[in-house]
Design an enzyme around this catalytic site. Structure first.
Site, PDB file in Angstrom:
ATOM      1  N   GLY A  92      25.779  57.349  60.090  1.00  0.00           N
ATOM      2  CA  GLY A  92      25.530  56.539  58.905  1.00  0.00           C
ATOM      3  C   GLY A  92      24.277  55.712  59.067  1.00  0.00           C
ATOM      4  N   GLY A 112      21.152  48.818  56.411  1.00  0.00           N
ATOM      5  CA  GLY A 112      19.913  48.156  56.058  1.00  0.00           C
ATOM      6  C   GLY A 112      18.978  47.927  57.230  1.00  0.00           C
ATOM      7  N   GLY A 138      19.300  49.775  60.384  1.00  0.00           N
ATOM      8  CA  GLY A 138      19.214  50.839  61.360  1.00  0.00           C
ATOM      9  C   GLY A 138      20.235  51.924  61.120  1.00  0.00           C
ATOM     10  N   LYS A 174      24.111  51.892  67.679  1.00  0.00           N
ATOM     11  CA  LYS A 174      23.375  51.423  66.504  1.00  0.00           C
ATOM     12  C   LYS A 174      21.931  51.147  66.914  1.00  0.00           C
ATOM     13  CE  LYS A 174      22.652  49.801  62.339  1.00  0.00           C
ATOM     14  NZ  LYS A 174      23.424  48.710  61.757  1.00  0.00           N
ATOM     15  N   ASP A 214      29.912  38.678  54.580  1.00  0.00           N
ATOM     16  CA  ASP A 214      29.686  40.015  54.018  1.00  0.00           C
ATOM     17  C   ASP A 214      30.900  40.910  54.253  1.00  0.00           C
ATOM     18  OD1 ASP A 214      28.194  41.839  52.569  1.00  0.00           O
ATOM     19  OD2 ASP A 214      27.235  42.693  54.335  1.00  0.00           O
TER      20      ASP A 214
END
Length: 358
Positions: A47, A50, A52, A68, A165
């Site tokens: 996936g 925003g 990486g 990541k 978030d």
């Protein structure tokens, strides 16, 4: 999980800003990361967020981890990267994604953390082909797990942390469908007697942001509670709060749910795919908790400790919810370019920005 085969044998020196001895988790070598991900191949790509891209990686023993890799043009500096890494490394809870280490090599900045076999909640919940695998037992288990993780952040960890978030794509699911909160890139630490903060730059995801945060930049634990309430209603219904328009000109799921609740038709909110497995009492209790969490006034929303109690006890007294936030129309920030307008569906996402203490 043993990661000894990934740890570098000769640690190189970095800038004066970065002291490797401060890290409490292993520091990994970039070359080894490249090998573990087959040179960050598309086949291992899980996936993109925003900041990486996430890749699946394998240790020499065949164990899976998530890697990541931050974009090179990210605004992240070593100091900010280190601040977030060190903070999350200190947060240990079964409902938070566990970091295993990091890699810093010139412009490369990488996080390594546990791999979540069932990826993100949104990838299942909003996919009609897969959502039938989420029966009521699993959904109720996920709701309670998210609540426990959020309570830990707000009250039980060594810091008081506002996530800012919380959304379906930031809830990851392991092989047994245990939920784990991820992506602390927008988190803020509260200290002392602080109860709320203010920011001029509103960041987050439309549909999950509380009214006071979206409109005035004011955030607190009650901002996270609002986001949790949205999540609960999405899990119960299998529908997104944003992007779907409901009957009678209702603009979002919150108002739709509140109207049905007032008309004693709460069971109509149930996702059709779980009719056979659903407990009506538990479902209605979750809907009521969700609606209490998304009330317009933050002081009227419950704390996460109260939420845990209400979810756990069939005899807990619960007030009737009042009108939800954003119930009268669209957010005024629909035209504000400072916030995230696109809902992300990244897998094992952990955006890295500085966690700011106040």
């Amino acid at each position: 999980m043993q990661l000894g085969d990934l740890v570098i044998s000769n640690r190189r020196e970095y800038s004066d800003e970065y002291n490797k001895d401060d890290l409490e988790l292993p520091l990994f070598d970039f070359a080894t990361m490249a090998i573990a991900t087959d040179n960050f191949s598309e086949a291992n790509k899980q996936g993109k967020g925003g900041f990486g891209t996430v890749y699946k990686a394998h240790t020499r023993e065949g164990q899976e981890v998530a890697v990541k890799r931050l974009s090179k043009n990210s605004a992240q500096g070593i100091r900010e990267f280190k601040n977030e890494f060190m903070l999350i490394a200190k947060l240990q809870h079964r409902n938070l994604v566990r970091l295993l280490g990091c890699c810093i090599d010139s412009e490369e900045k990488i996080l390594i953390y546990e791999y979540m076999q069932n990826r993100s909640l949104d990838s299942i919940l909003f996919d009609k082909r897969r959502s039938s695998s989420l029966d009521w037992r699993k959904r109720f288990h996920i709701i309670r797990g998210i609540a426990r993780g959020l309570l830990y952040l707000h009250q039980d960890s060594r810091f008081q942390i506002i996530h800012r978030d919380l959304k379906a794509s930031n809830i990851l699911l392991d092989g047994e469908m245990n939920p784990k909160i991820s992506d602390f890139g927008m988190a803020r630490i509260f200290g002392g007697d602080e109860t709320e903060g203010n920011t001029k730059r509103v960041v987050g995801t439309y549909g999950y942001m509380s009214p006071e945060y979206a409109m005035d930049g004011i955030f607190s634990v009650k901002s996270d509670v609002f986001s949790f309430g949205v999540l609960v209603l999405e899990i119960v219904t299998g529908m997104k709060n944003r992007g779907v328009y409901y009957v009678n000109s209702e603009l979002n799921l919150l108002v739709h749910a509140w109207r049905l609740w007032r008309e004693d038709k709460g069971l109509e909110l149930m996702d059709e795919s779980m009719k056979e497995s659903c407990s009506a009492g538990e479902l209605l209790r979750c809907i009521q908790v969700g609606l209490l969490c998304v009330q317009e006034r933050p002081e009227e929303r419950p704390t996460m400790s109260s939420v845990i109690l209400m979810l756990s006890s069939e005899t807990a007294t619960m007030p009737q919810p009042k009108h939800p936030g954003f119930g009268h129309g669209k957010s005024p920030l629909e035209t504000d370019g400072s916030s995230s307008k696109q809902e992300s569906s990244t897998i094992n996402q952990m955006t890295v920005t500085m966690i700011e203490g106040r």
